[in-house]
Design an enzyme around this catalytic site. Structure first.
Site, PDB file in Angstrom:
ATOM      1  CB  THR A  14      -1.040  -0.012   1.219  1.00  0.00           C
ATOM      2  OG1 THR A  14       0.026  -0.281   2.302  1.00  0.00           O
ATOM      3  CG2 THR A  14      -2.079  -1.115   1.109  1.00  0.00           C
ATOM      4  NE  ARG A  58      -1.739   2.268   4.900  1.00  0.00           N
ATOM      5  CZ  ARG A  58      -0.755   3.062   4.922  1.00  0.00           C
ATOM      6  NH1 ARG A  58      -1.024   4.341   5.064  1.00  0.00           N
ATOM      7  NH2 ARG A  58       0.468   2.474   4.728  1.00  0.00           N
ATOM      8  CB  VAL A  85       1.594  -9.557   8.208  1.00  0.00           C
ATOM      9  CG1 VAL A  85       1.650  -9.413   6.816  1.00  0.00           C
ATOM     10  CG2 VAL A  85       2.558  -8.498   9.171  1.00  0.00           C
ATOM     11  CG  ASN A  89       7.929  -4.360   1.543  1.00  0.00           C
ATOM     12  OD1 ASN A  89       8.780  -3.445   1.646  1.00  0.00           O
ATOM     13  ND2 ASN A  89       6.710  -3.540   1.576  1.00  0.00           N
ATOM     14  CB  SER A 100      16.983  -2.702   7.518  1.00  0.00           C
ATOM     15  OG  SER A 100      17.385  -1.468   7.975  1.00  0.00           O
ATOM     16  CE1 TYR A 149      12.821  -1.683  11.135  1.00  0.00           C
ATOM     17  CE2 TYR A 149      14.902  -0.429  11.074  1.00  0.00           C
ATOM     18  CZ  TYR A 149      13.725  -1.233  10.382  1.00  0.00           C
ATOM     19  OH  TYR A 149      13.630  -1.175   9.142  1.00  0.00           O
ATOM     20  CE  LYS A 163      13.077  -4.485   8.826  1.00  0.00           C
ATOM     21  NZ  LYS A 163      12.301  -5.136   7.745  1.00  0.00           N
TER      22      LYS A 163
HETATM   23  P1  NDP Z   1       6.249   2.339   4.398  1.00  0.00           P
HETATM   24  O1  NDP Z   1       5.552   2.551   5.810  1.00  0.00           O
HETATM   25  O2  NDP Z   1       6.168   3.209   3.377  1.00  0.00           O
HETATM   26  O3  NDP Z   1       5.447   0.645   3.930  1.00  0.00           O
HETATM   27  C1  NDP Z   1       5.247  -0.212   4.895  1.00  0.00           C
HETATM   28  C2  NDP Z   1       4.303  -1.054   4.160  1.00  0.00           C
HETATM   29  O4  NDP Z   1       4.180  -2.241   5.148  1.00  0.00           O
HETATM   30  C3  NDP Z   1       2.935  -0.628   4.144  1.00  0.00           C
HETATM   31  O5  NDP Z   1       2.352  -1.109   2.818  1.00  0.00           O
HETATM   32  C4  NDP Z   1       2.117  -1.171   5.202  1.00  0.00           C
HETATM   33  O6  NDP Z   1       0.830  -1.237   4.735  1.00  0.00           O
HETATM   34  C5  NDP Z   1       2.561  -2.399   5.322  1.00  0.00           C
HETATM   35  N1  NDP Z   1       2.664  -2.760   6.855  1.00  0.00           N
HETATM   36  C6  NDP Z   1       3.002  -2.636   7.936  1.00  0.00           C
HETATM   37  N2  NDP Z   1       2.409  -3.230   9.013  1.00  0.00           N
HETATM   38  C7  NDP Z   1       1.657  -4.128   8.607  1.00  0.00           C
HETATM   39  C8  NDP Z   1       0.895  -5.270   9.269  1.00  0.00           C
HETATM   40  N3  NDP Z   1       0.844  -5.147  10.527  1.00  0.00           N
HETATM   41  N4  NDP Z   1       0.362  -5.757   8.319  1.00  0.00           N
HETATM   42  C9  NDP Z   1       0.086  -5.841   7.064  1.00  0.00           C
HETATM   43  N5  NDP Z   1       1.028  -4.815   6.547  1.00  0.00           N
HETATM   44  C10 NDP Z   1       1.839  -3.889   7.120  1.00  0.00           C
HETATM   45  O7  NDP Z   1       7.742   1.736   4.790  1.00  0.00           O
HETATM   46  P2  NDP Z   1       8.749   1.249   3.712  1.00  0.00           P
HETATM   47  O8  NDP Z   1       8.178   1.109   2.360  1.00  0.00           O
HETATM   48  O9  NDP Z   1       9.924   2.064   3.723  1.00  0.00           O
HETATM   49  O10 NDP Z   1       9.107  -0.283   4.418  1.00  0.00           O
HETATM   50  C11 NDP Z   1       9.130  -1.392   3.915  1.00  0.00           C
HETATM   51  C12 NDP Z   1      10.123  -2.491   4.283  1.00  0.00           C
HETATM   52  O11 NDP Z   1      11.368  -2.038   4.082  1.00  0.00           O
HETATM   53  C13 NDP Z   1       9.905  -2.606   5.805  1.00  0.00           C
HETATM   54  O12 NDP Z   1      10.044  -3.998   6.096  1.00  0.00           O
HETATM   55  C14 NDP Z   1      11.117  -1.425   6.459  1.00  0.00           C
HETATM   56  O13 NDP Z   1      11.439  -2.079   7.603  1.00  0.00           O
HETATM   57  C15 NDP Z   1      12.175  -1.962   5.349  1.00  0.00           C
HETATM   58  N6  NDP Z   1      13.122  -0.846   5.168  1.00  0.00           N
HETATM   59  C16 NDP Z   1      12.782   0.546   5.165  1.00  0.00           C
HETATM   60  C17 NDP Z   1      13.683   1.457   4.832  1.00  0.00           C
HETATM   61  C18 NDP Z   1      13.508   2.955   4.761  1.00  0.00           C
HETATM   62  O14 NDP Z   1      14.402   3.680   5.084  1.00  0.00           O
HETATM   63  N7  NDP Z   1      12.358   3.092   4.352  1.00  0.00           N
HETATM   64  C19 NDP Z   1      15.170   1.081   4.832  1.00  0.00           C
HETATM   65  C20 NDP Z   1      15.256  -0.396   5.070  1.00  0.00           C
HETATM   66  C21 NDP Z   1      14.301  -1.395   5.252  1.00  0.00           C
HETATM   67  P3  NDP Z   1      -0.517  -1.014   5.810  1.00  0.00           P
HETATM   68  O15 NDP Z   1      -0.196   0.139   6.424  1.00  0.00           O
HETATM   69  O16 NDP Z   1      -1.511  -0.526   4.522  1.00  0.00           O
HETATM   70  O17 NDP Z   1      -0.861  -2.245   6.552  1.00  0.00           O
HETATM   71  C1  8X3 Z   2      15.322   1.710   7.859  1.00  0.00           C
HETATM   72  C2  8X3 Z   2      16.733   2.030   7.784  1.00  0.00           C
HETATM   73  O1  8X3 Z   2      18.533   3.235   9.050  1.00  0.00           O
HETATM   74  O2  8X3 Z   2      16.543   3.954   9.632  1.00  0.00           O
HETATM   75  O3  8X3 Z   2      15.596   0.247   7.995  1.00  0.00           O
HETATM   76  O4  8X3 Z   2      17.399   1.694  10.274  1.00  0.00           O
HETATM   77  S1  8X3 Z   2      17.397   2.830   9.407  1.00  0.00           S
END
Ligand code: NDP
Ligand code: 8X3
Length: 252
Positions: free
Chosen positions: A11, A35, A61, A87, A140, A153, A157
């Protein structure tokens, strides 16, 4: 039939961009998230733009009953998942361990570790039966290093990092690839979620340098998932050029 990718957390951010990049490549796409309005919009958009088939599944999830019910409700032909992108995930808070909220820890552990396991536990047997598949786990840089205020966190990870390694060993006889993707700072909704809507903290996170975009990670995932069948990227760290490690940024 087109290949099938299942992207959890589609989403927003990395998951949404990844679903779109796979659709561009002609994959049929299963998108999940909590969502529903966003899932409905994305389903419509991907179908119209890329003329592929899309299924959206609306579940949390963290709830294994919902995970099993939703995934098992997929028609048999949709259970032939070629690529699973685990993801869905988040960071909640960036507080010192002696001050952090228990509810934040629980949310991270339940989503990033248990949620990933619940989804994998349903999908892996489908792949094993067909002796083919690719699991991409969103880890991450926090899965490789530890920084102040990030203990839990980073712990979840690090757990993803270990799960990727374990999954790869356990699934070795079944021709299943496992790729662990470790990004640095990606500008998505991640920091707004982590800081619970605090725009100042969100903006400060990405200030003075060019962060990665969801599309950068999506391109990387699609690259890994479309290599020849004998090639597997096991582990990949990807950073903004202006970020050397989890604490070193060159901000201008
Ligand atoms: P966003 O917040 O933009 O997206 C997170 C997604 O995860 C959303 O689609 C959300 O959907 C879903 N989500 C969260 N909790 C739940 C739940 N309980 N059940 C189902 N879906 C869930 O963050 P990112 O795109 O940045 O993050 C994606 C992944 O990448 C994560 O695992 C994050 O830890 C990892 N990551 C992110 C980094 C960053 O700097 N952004 C760096 C390294 C890793 P909804 O709320 O609709 O359920
Ligand atoms: C997200 C990157 O550096 O905020 O996974 O942990 S950091």
């Amino acid at each position: 039939m087109n290949k099938i990718v299942l992207v959890t957390g589609a989403t927003s951010g990395i998951g949404k961009a990844t679903a779109e990049k796979f659709a561009q490549k002609g994959f049929n796409v299963i998108i999940t998230g909590r969502r529903k309005d966003r899932l409905d919009n994305l389903e419509k958009e991907l179908k119209e733009k890329y003329k592929i088939e899309v299924k959206s599944l609306n579940f949390d999830v963290r709830n294994n009953e919902e995970v099993e019910k939703n995934l098992n409700s997929l028609p048999k032909e949709w259970q032939n998942v070629d690529v699973l992108v685990n993801n869905a995930g988040l960071a909640a808070g960036k507080d010192l361990i002696q001050e952090a909220l228990l509810s934040d820890w629980e949310q991270m552990i339940d989503t990033d570790v248990k949620g990933l396991l619940y989804v994998s536990r349903v999908v892996l047997p489908w792949m094993i039966k067909r002796k083919t598949g690719h699991v991409v786990n969103l880890c991450s840089i926090a899965g490789k290093e530890v920084y102040q205020g990030g203990s839990v966190y980073c712990a979840v990870k690090h757990a993803v990092d270990a799960i990727s390694k374990g999954m790869r060993v356990d699934c070795l006889p079944y021709n299943i690839k496992v790729t662990n993707i470790c990004p640095g700072a990606v500008e998505t909704e991640f920091s707004m979620v982590r800081f619970k809507g605090d725009k100042q903290k969100n903006d400060a996170t990405y200030k003075g340098f060019i962060p990665l975009k969801g599309e950068d990670i999506a391109d990387t995932i699609v690259y890994c998932a479309t290599l020849p069948s004998h090639v597997c990227i096991n582990d990949l760290v990807i950073m903004p050029t202006a970020q050397a490690n989890s604490g070193s940024f060159f901000r201008q």
